[in-house]
Scaffold this motif. Structure first.
Motif, mmCIF file in Angstrom:
data_model
loop_
_atom_site.group_PDB
_atom_site.id
_atom_site.type_symbol
_atom_site.label_atom_id
_atom_site.label_comp_id
_atom_site.label_asym_id
_atom_site.label_seq_id
_atom_site.Cartn_x
_atom_site.Cartn_y
_atom_site.Cartn_z
ATOM 1 N N ARG A 44 5.877 -0.621 -7.243
ATOM 2 C CA ARG A 44 5.743 -1.635 -6.146
ATOM 3 C C ARG A 44 4.528 -0.919 -5.232
ATOM 4 N NH1 ARG A 44 6.016 -5.073 -8.610
ATOM 5 N NH2 ARG A 44 6.451 -3.787 -10.332
ATOM 6 N N ALA A 45 4.349 0.361 -5.604
ATOM 7 C CA ALA A 45 3.486 1.262 -4.800
ATOM 8 C C ALA A 45 2.064 1.295 -5.062
ATOM 9 C CB ALA A 45 3.871 2.767 -4.312
ATOM 10 N N LYS A 46 1.133 0.829 -4.304
ATOM 11 C CA LYS A 46 -0.378 0.917 -4.491
ATOM 12 C C LYS A 46 -1.011 2.271 -4.357
ATOM 13 C CE LYS A 46 -2.987 -2.578 -3.674
ATOM 14 N NZ LYS A 46 -3.622 -3.633 -2.815
ATOM 15 N N TYR A 47 -0.793 2.698 -3.181
ATOM 16 C CA TYR A 47 -1.457 4.072 -3.025
ATOM 17 C C TYR A 47 -0.604 5.224 -2.605
ATOM 18 C CZ TYR A 47 -5.387 0.776 -2.720
ATOM 19 O OH TYR A 47 -6.101 -0.264 -3.128
ATOM 20 N N TYR A 48 0.615 4.834 -1.817
ATOM 21 C CA TYR A 48 1.550 6.073 -1.480
ATOM 22 C C TYR A 48 2.869 5.686 -2.020
ATOM 23 C CZ TYR A 48 -2.357 7.095 1.883
ATOM 24 O OH TYR A 48 -3.493 7.226 2.370
ATOM 25 N N LEU A 49 3.429 6.730 -2.464
ATOM 26 C CA LEU A 49 4.870 6.672 -2.786
ATOM 27 C C LEU A 49 5.779 7.705 -2.348
ATOM 28 C CD1 LEU A 49 7.263 5.176 -4.280
ATOM 29 C CD2 LEU A 49 6.383 6.166 -6.662
ATOM 30 N N ILE A 50 6.787 7.554 -1.550
ATOM 31 C CA ILE A 50 7.778 8.489 -1.146
ATOM 32 C C ILE A 50 9.074 7.847 -1.670
ATOM 33 C CG2 ILE A 50 8.691 9.629 0.881
ATOM 34 C CD1 ILE A 50 5.915 9.272 2.277
ATOM 35 N N GLU A 51 9.697 8.956 -2.403
ATOM 36 C CA GLU A 51 10.950 8.718 -2.990
ATOM 37 C C GLU A 51 12.204 9.498 -2.210
ATOM 38 O OE1 GLU A 51 13.227 8.630 -7.295
ATOM 39 O OE2 GLU A 51 11.828 9.882 -6.778
ATOM 40 N N LEU A 52 13.195 9.115 -1.585
ATOM 41 C CA LEU A 52 14.270 9.667 -1.002
ATOM 42 C C LEU A 52 15.302 9.421 -1.579
ATOM 43 C CD1 LEU A 52 13.439 8.621 2.856
ATOM 44 C CD2 LEU A 52 12.403 10.538 1.564
ATOM 45 N N ASN B 106 0.849 -1.133 0.074
ATOM 46 C CA ASN B 106 -0.113 0.112 -0.070
ATOM 47 C C ASN B 106 0.665 1.322 0.026
ATOM 48 O OD1 ASN B 106 -2.357 -1.498 0.038
ATOM 49 N ND2 ASN B 106 -2.698 -1.450 2.130
ATOM 50 N N MET B 107 1.918 1.115 0.741
ATOM 51 C CA MET B 107 2.960 2.299 0.746
ATOM 52 C C MET B 107 4.422 1.966 0.457
ATOM 53 S SD MET B 107 3.269 5.064 3.858
ATOM 54 C CE MET B 107 4.533 6.452 3.654
ATOM 55 N N VAL B 108 4.880 2.506 -0.310
ATOM 56 C CA VAL B 108 6.318 2.330 -0.521
ATOM 57 C C VAL B 108 7.354 3.633 -0.243
ATOM 58 C CG1 VAL B 108 8.141 1.894 -2.184
ATOM 59 C CG2 VAL B 108 6.285 0.461 -2.131
#
Length: 226
Positions: free
Chosen positions: A214-222, A193-195
């Motif tokens: 791979r992220a269904k709903y939330y994606l945060i890239e660092l 759900n979140m990556v």
């Protein structure tokens, strides 16, 4: 990279079990040798059923299955993306210029977030803030969140005791304080759900595409610059 199993196809025992139907997923990871072995495991080369599913964007190795599966018919293209929200997939396609021929999911969802990380101290602060926000304040289940990274060993070395109340594991959480951490290749074909995706700024678009999707709903890239 897994071993190529060279020579197995030519030495497969005639008494090895055969199957009326075989279906292969993630076939882009197969070499021609692997594909040949699979075809040899069919009961009848002409009439047994062989289904092969692959995504030629998500490729890790240079060599491919080639003609190993022995399928002469042209592939049937599945163009509808149902894993990622529209905001995530359209963002991915624009950022990587990959998968641009796909039809996005009608569900919109949040737009992915990008943050540049210049040192380890900043990574600690950002990660702690994210975990606190989503797991404690927004009550996201810890087994709905995955950290992906291009440098898994480096990540575990940087966080040997975890972070705050959370511990990092390479696997499925067994309690609410554990957070799953995987390399990109380990998590290919899976989803969450979140990556939270942590990687160097020079990671290839192909690798990024695999991680992003791979992220269904939330994606945060660092993005690490150090």
């Amino acid at each position: 990279q897994k071993p190529l199993l060279k020579g197995v196809a030519s030495n497969l025992s005639p008494s090895h079990p055969k199957y009326d139907a075989i279906f292969i997923d993630e076939a882009q990871d197969f070499t021609e040798e692997w594909a040949t072995i699979v075809r040899m495991l069919l009961t009848d080369q002409q009439h047994s059923r062989l289904g092969v599913f692959f995504d030629d964007v998500q490729v890790f190795r240079e060599d491919s299955f080639g003609d190993g599966f022995g399928i002469n018919a042209p592939p049937y293209l599945l163009r509808e993306n149902i894993r990622n929200t529209a905001n995530i997939y359209n963002w991915i396609a624009e950022k990587t210029n990959l998968g641009t021929d796909m039809t996005a999911n009608p569900v919109e969802g949040p737009t992915p977030i990008i943050e540049t990380i210049e040192n380890h101290h900043q990574l600690v602060l950002v990660l702690e803030s994210l975990l606190k926000r989503y797991l404690k304040e927004e009550y996201l289940s810890n087994d709905s969140l995955v950290i992906l990274t291009d440098k898994k060993e480096k990540f575990f070395q940087a966080f040997p005791s975890g972070l705050a109340k959370w511990s990092f594991i390479n696997g499925i959480p067994s309690n609410e304080n554990e957070i799953s951490v995987y390399s990109i290749d380990e998590y290919k074909g899976l989803e969450s759900n979140m990556v939270i995706y942590i990687h160097n700024e020079n990671t290839s678009d192909n690798m990024n595409y695999i991680a992003y999707t791979r992220a269904k709903y939330y994606l945060i890239e660092l993005v690490r610059t150090y």
